[in-house]
Design an enzyme around this catalytic site. Structure first.
Site, PDB file in Angstrom:
ATOM      1  N   PRO A  30      42.018  33.967  33.806  1.00 54.57           N
ATOM      2  CA  PRO A  30      41.973  33.121  32.415  1.00 54.57           C
ATOM      3  C   PRO A  30      42.156  34.184  31.337  1.00 54.57           C
ATOM      4  O   PRO A  30      41.379  35.424  31.157  1.00 54.57           O
ATOM      5  CB  PRO A  30      40.586  32.546  32.484  1.00 54.57           C
ATOM      6  N   MET A  31      42.992  33.982  30.527  1.00 48.52           N
ATOM      7  CA  MET A  31      43.283  35.067  29.409  1.00 48.52           C
ATOM      8  C   MET A  31      43.296  34.132  27.915  1.00 48.52           C
ATOM      9  O   MET A  31      44.278  33.522  27.885  1.00 48.52           O
ATOM     10  CB  MET A  31      44.433  36.022  29.485  1.00 48.52           C
ATOM     11  N   GLU A  32      42.290  34.212  27.320  1.00 54.53           N
ATOM     12  CA  GLU A  32      42.167  33.519  25.870  1.00 54.53           C
ATOM     13  C   GLU A  32      43.447  34.011  25.141  1.00 54.53           C
ATOM     14  O   GLU A  32      43.689  35.201  24.843  1.00 54.53           O
ATOM     15  CB  GLU A  32      40.959  33.776  25.274  1.00 54.53           C
TER      16      GLU A  32
ATOM     17  N   GLY B  19      45.100  39.882  35.328  1.00 54.70           N
ATOM     18  CA  GLY B  19      45.301  39.224  33.937  1.00 54.70           C
ATOM     19  C   GLY B  19      46.680  39.742  33.488  1.00 54.70           C
ATOM     20  O   GLY B  19      47.784  39.623  33.584  1.00 54.70           O
TER      21      GLY B  19
ATOM     22  N   ASN C 162      38.316  42.854  39.214  1.00 55.22           N
ATOM     23  CA  ASN C 162      39.157  42.381  37.870  1.00 55.22           C
ATOM     24  C   ASN C 162      39.195  43.584  36.844  1.00 55.22           C
ATOM     25  O   ASN C 162      37.920  44.159  36.693  1.00 55.22           O
ATOM     26  CB  ASN C 162      38.566  41.145  37.351  1.00 55.22           C
TER      27      ASN C 162
ATOM     28  N   CYS D 213      33.424  36.351  27.757  1.00 55.08           N
ATOM     29  CA  CYS D 213      33.997  36.413  26.461  1.00 55.08           C
ATOM     30  C   CYS D 213      33.331  37.412  25.268  1.00 55.08           C
ATOM     31  O   CYS D 213      32.352  37.305  25.321  1.00 55.08           O
ATOM     32  CB  CYS D 213      34.416  34.982  26.113  1.00 55.08           C
TER      33      CYS D 213
ATOM     34  N   GLN E 115      37.255  26.606  34.028  1.00 53.71           N
ATOM     35  CA  GLN E 115      36.026  27.615  33.290  1.00 53.71           C
ATOM     36  C   GLN E 115      35.558  27.052  32.329  1.00 53.71           C
ATOM     37  O   GLN E 115      36.197  26.528  31.227  1.00 53.71           O
ATOM     38  CB  GLN E 115      36.973  28.818  33.015  1.00 53.71           C
TER      39      GLN E 115
END
Length: 326
Positions: free
Chosen positions: A17-19, A225, A201, A102, A72
């Site tokens: 997941p990558m904001e 990512g 990761n 985050c 998530q």
């Protein structure tokens, strides 16, 4: 919870997941190329005044079917997080991930994200509430610490004892942001401490990086990512290595990925926002090899104001600089 290897011994591969980067548009695009076993949706923040049922509608388990998409969530209220987990399960999620990573100040200032790493007992309370609320796996994605790694072991144990099925470790602190090299030695340390699986990761940009992480850490699976935004073929290339077969990326596959990405951009987004979104994607793709890197400045400084015109300009440059991805 097992994270199965494929028939050739390739570890389980997850799209991170990558904001701001790894949104629905990106996931739909890269899903046309595929190669990964599972993706994780960018986080849904659960504030103290959340209307859980309304917020849960933003998650679509079938978004990139048949590839599974885990949910998530991020927040600091155990009851609301448990309630949200129940909603995610009801919407078809096969796994729910707790965001403890985050680093955004607007998130950590409200006690969520990586700020949970300041209080292992509180991390445990939230994760346990989620685990008790649902019958599907709950996992945790975490950094190595907040200001430092002084509570690293305590956070790992808190995660494990909450009932979480596995953790994904991004071995940088909140204060590190995305700056210094990821400390893979901490992934190895987590493996030595925990009985549950550990997903590695951080800083996997090439096949060799993936192999080095597996060798140095003995992690159970890999989450990629930024490396997948630069090179959307990286998952297939890793698989090809384990299968001992060549894999040559095709321009037609990359072009299809770009077409899907472009078509899925929100129609209501302002024109300038669309151009900026396209620039963001291209800024990553133009890091893929030296020939493209030399053209990257032209992309970043482009004065095109029409999304279609910018896309045509960028794709032409991309094709001119196209080489086999590393």
């Amino acid at each position: 919870m097992l994270l199965p290897k494929d028939k050739n011994g390739c570890p389980y591969l997850l799209l991170a997941p990558m904001e701001g980067v790894g949104d629905r548009t990106f996931r739909k695009g890269i899903a046309t190329i595929g190669g990964f076993d599972e993706a994780v949706r960018d986080f849904l923040r659960v504030p103290s005044n959340a209307h859980v049922k309304s917020l849960a509608r933003e998650y679509n388990a079938n978004e990139i079917a048949p590839i599974p998409l885990a949910a998530q969530i991020m927040g600091s209220d155990p009851d609301l997080m448990a309630e949200m987990a129940i909603e995610m399960q009801s919407r078809g999620a096969k796994r729910i991930d707790l965001n403890c990573g985050c680093p955004s100040n607007r998130v950590t200032g409200r006690g969520a994200g990586s700020s949970l790493l300041k209080e292992p007992d509180f991390l445990h309370e939230i994760a346990k509430a989620m685990c008790k609320a649902v019958g599907i796996p709950v996992t945790i994605k975490m950094r190595s610490g907040y200001d430092d790694i002084s509570l690293f072991k305590e956070n790992l144990i808190a995660a494990q004892e909450s009932g979480a099925r596995y953790i994904t470790l991004h071995p940088r602190t909140k204060i590190d942001g995305y700056g210094p090299p990821a400390r893979w030695d901490l992934i190895a340390e987590a493996k030595s401490i925990l009985k549950i699986p550990v997903v590695g990761n951080g800083d996997i940009l090439t096949v060799q990086h993936a192999l080095d992480m597996l060798k140095q850490t003995a992690c159970d699976a890999l989450m990629i990512g930024r490396g997948s935004v630069i090179n959307p073929f990286i998952f297939h290339q890793i698989r090809a290595h384990f299968a001992n077969k060549p894999y040559v990326p095709k321009w037609s596959d990359l072009k299809h990925y770009l077409d899907v990405f472009y078509a899925d951009i929100d129609a209501d987004m302002p024109t300038r926002g669309k151009v900026n979104k396209l620039k963001q994607l291209m800024s990553f793709l133009f890091k893929a090899n030296q020939s493209l890197l030399e053209k990257r400045e032209a992309i970043l400084t482009s004065q095109h104001k029409c999304p279609a015109a910018f896309m045509a300009f960028a794709v032409e440059l991309l094709e001119q600089g196209w080489q086999q991805y590393p």
